[in-house]
Structures are given as structure tokens and as C-alpha cells.
Design a protein around this motif. Structure first.
Motif, mmCIF file in Angstrom:
data_model
loop_
_atom_site.group_PDB
_atom_site.id
_atom_site.type_symbol
_atom_site.label_atom_id
_atom_site.label_comp_id
_atom_site.label_asym_id
_atom_site.label_seq_id
_atom_site.Cartn_x
_atom_site.Cartn_y
_atom_site.Cartn_z
ATOM 1 N N GLN A 5 31.086 30.134 31.436
ATOM 2 C CA GLN A 5 30.689 29.428 30.218
ATOM 3 C C GLN A 5 31.847 28.619 29.637
ATOM 4 N N GLY A 6 33.053 29.180 29.687
ATOM 5 C CA GLY A 6 34.220 28.456 29.200
ATOM 6 C C GLY A 6 34.481 27.189 30.001
ATOM 7 N N LEU A 7 34.352 27.285 31.318
ATOM 8 C CA LEU A 7 34.532 26.111 32.173
ATOM 9 C C LEU A 7 33.438 25.078 31.914
ATOM 10 N N MET A 8 32.209 25.555 31.763
ATOM 11 C CA MET A 8 31.086 24.641 31.469
ATOM 12 C C MET A 8 31.339 23.896 30.158
ATOM 13 N N GLN A 9 31.797 24.624 29.165
ATOM 14 C CA GLN A 9 32.074 24.021 27.871
ATOM 15 C C GLN A 9 33.121 22.918 28.007
ATOM 16 N N GLU A 10 34.158 23.186 28.784
ATOM 17 C CA GLU A 10 35.201 22.184 28.990
ATOM 18 C C GLU A 10 34.653 20.932 29.676
ATOM 19 N N VAL A 11 33.823 21.114 30.681
ATOM 20 C CA VAL A 11 33.233 19.975 31.389
ATOM 21 C C VAL A 11 32.334 19.172 30.457
ATOM 22 N N MET A 12 31.544 19.854 29.655
ATOM 23 C CA MET A 12 30.560 19.167 28.821
ATOM 24 C C MET A 12 31.182 18.481 27.603
ATOM 25 N N LEU A 13 32.434 18.743 27.302
ATOM 26 C CA LEU A 13 33.114 18.011 26.228
ATOM 27 C C LEU A 13 33.199 16.528 26.562
ATOM 28 N N GLN A 14 33.212 16.206 27.848
ATOM 29 C CA GLN A 14 33.373 14.827 28.302
ATOM 30 C C GLN A 14 32.089 14.238 28.899
ATOM 31 N N ALA A 15 30.971 14.939 28.751
ATOM 32 C CA ALA A 15 29.736 14.478 29.402
ATOM 33 C C ALA A 15 28.541 14.617 28.467
ATOM 34 N N ASN A 16 27.533 13.784 28.691
ATOM 35 C CA ASN A 16 26.308 13.903 27.906
ATOM 36 C C ASN A 16 25.163 14.493 28.727
ATOM 37 N N HIS A 17 25.408 14.757 29.998
ATOM 38 C CA HIS A 17 24.435 15.454 30.845
ATOM 39 C C HIS A 17 25.203 16.181 31.954
ATOM 40 N N PHE A 18 24.520 17.085 32.646
ATOM 41 C CA PHE A 18 25.166 17.839 33.719
ATOM 42 C C PHE A 18 24.590 17.407 35.051
ATOM 43 N N GLY A 19 25.277 16.482 35.687
ATOM 44 C CA GLY A 19 24.853 15.969 36.987
ATOM 45 C C GLY A 19 25.821 16.402 38.076
ATOM 46 N N HIS A 20 25.754 15.730 39.202
ATOM 47 C CA HIS A 20 26.588 16.099 40.345
ATOM 48 C C HIS A 20 28.085 15.991 40.035
ATOM 49 N N ARG A 21 28.501 14.923 39.386
ATOM 50 C CA ARG A 21 29.913 14.757 39.043
ATOM 51 C C ARG A 21 30.399 15.943 38.198
ATOM 52 N N GLN A 22 29.569 16.406 37.282
ATOM 53 C CA GLN A 22 29.943 17.531 36.433
ATOM 54 C C GLN A 22 30.015 18.831 37.237
ATOM 55 N N HIS A 23 29.133 18.969 38.230
ATOM 56 C CA HIS A 23 29.227 20.121 39.139
ATOM 57 C C HIS A 23 30.586 20.121 39.852
ATOM 58 N N VAL A 24 30.979 18.964 40.352
ATOM 59 C CA VAL A 24 32.257 18.859 41.063
ATOM 60 C C VAL A 24 33.406 19.136 40.093
ATOM 61 N N HIS A 25 33.300 18.620 38.883
ATOM 62 C CA HIS A 25 34.341 18.853 37.872
ATOM 63 C C HIS A 25 34.446 20.346 37.545
ATOM 64 N N LEU A 26 33.321 20.987 37.336
ATOM 65 C CA LEU A 26 33.285 22.427 37.066
ATOM 66 C C LEU A 26 33.961 23.195 38.203
ATOM 67 N N THR A 27 33.637 22.833 39.419
ATOM 68 C CA THR A 27 34.198 23.492 40.594
ATOM 69 C C THR A 27 35.702 23.250 40.682
ATOM 70 N N TRP A 28 36.129 22.030 40.448
ATOM 71 C CA TRP A 28 37.552 21.682 40.452
ATOM 72 C C TRP A 28 38.316 22.529 39.433
ATOM 73 N N LEU A 29 37.771 22.627 38.225
ATOM 74 C CA LEU A 29 38.418 23.442 37.187
ATOM 75 C C LEU A 29 38.518 24.904 37.620
ATOM 76 N N ALA A 30 37.426 25.438 38.165
ATOM 77 C CA ALA A 30 37.405 26.845 38.581
ATOM 78 C C ALA A 30 38.435 27.107 39.679
ATOM 79 N N ILE A 31 38.533 26.207 40.630
ATOM 80 C CA ILE A 31 39.480 26.372 41.728
ATOM 81 C C ILE A 31 40.919 26.294 41.222
ATOM 82 N N ARG A 32 41.191 25.343 40.372
ATOM 83 C CA ARG A 32 42.557 25.200 39.836
ATOM 84 C C ARG A 32 42.947 26.405 38.981
#
Length: 133
Positions: A5-32
């Protein structure tokens, strides 16, 4: 709040919807933050729970979730970039939602086994599998 949820929140601060790019961003954050191995479980569990909560548990696919985390993880391991936009600029193939079809038959990914558990690629090995040979 869970780690997912924390990672999702971080991704959604910069997005107005959750699409493929946001999935990749979420994954990138989790891996890092947690490393690829932990990110596989974190992202897979988070997506599975989100699908279940949304009343669509059939949308979860174990193979697709793990494969995407491993693909992003491979590129993260080869990158020194600390900025997501630069990272995806350098690895634009990750923004192609059909990328997994380079490694899997569509019928394999759509199958019950791939939805329930990990299935190895059946068209071509992942890049890191070629390097290990």
C-alpha cells in the motif's frame, strides 16, 4: 499500511490512473527497496489481494506477476539510474504490455496453470537465463 500500500501510494502521487506504466513503476520501487526476490512475493501478493478485493480474483496471474517482476529486476540490476523516468527511458521495452509474448505463447499465459503458479517461458528464455548458460 502494508508495504504494498505504501508503494502504491507513492506511485499514485504522480498518476491519475493505474495503468501499465504505473505497474512497472510500482515494481521498480519494490525492487529498489526490497530486492527482486522479496519484490516477487510483495507484488504478487498485493496484486492478488487487490484483484480479490475488487471482486475479480480471476484476473490475477501468478506467472505474469512474477515474470514482470523478474524482467524489471533484471533491468534494475544492470542500471545505475536512480530516477524512474530515466530508467524507463533507458528500458523502453518494459513499457510494452506485450513484452511477455517474446517469451511465452499467449495460450500458455492464459492457461489455468500459469494463472495459479509459476510457468517457465515456452518460446524463448529470459535474458538472464541466456547469460547463465
Amino acid at each position: 499500511m502494508t508495504r504494498f500500500q505504501g508503494l502504491m501510494q507513492e506511485v499514485m502521487l504522480q498518476a491519475n490512473h493505474f495503468g501499465h506504466r504505473q505497474h512497472v513503476h510500482l515494481t521498480w520501487l519494490a525492487i529498489r527497496e526490497y530486492g527482486t526476490e522479496t519484490a516477487v512475493d510483495l507484488i504478487s501478493d498485493g496484486i492478488r489481494n487487490t484483484a480479490r478485493y475488487a471482486g475479480a480474483p480471476q484476473k490475477y496471474n501468478a506467472t505474469v506477476s512474477r515474470a514482470w517482476v523478474e524482467l524489471v529486476g533484471h533491468h534494475v540490476s544492470e542500471s545505475t539510474v536512480a530516477d524512474f523516468d530515466t530508467f524507463v527511458g533507458d528500458n523502453a521495452a518494459l513499457l510494452d504490455k506485450r513484452l511477455l509474448t517474446r517469451f511465452y505463447r499467449t495460450s500458455t499465459l492464459a492457461g489455468a496453470k500459469a494463472r495459479a503458479e509459476w510457468v517457465e517461458p515456452d518460446l524463448a528464455p529470459f535474458p538472464w537465463q541466456c547469460e547463465a548458460s
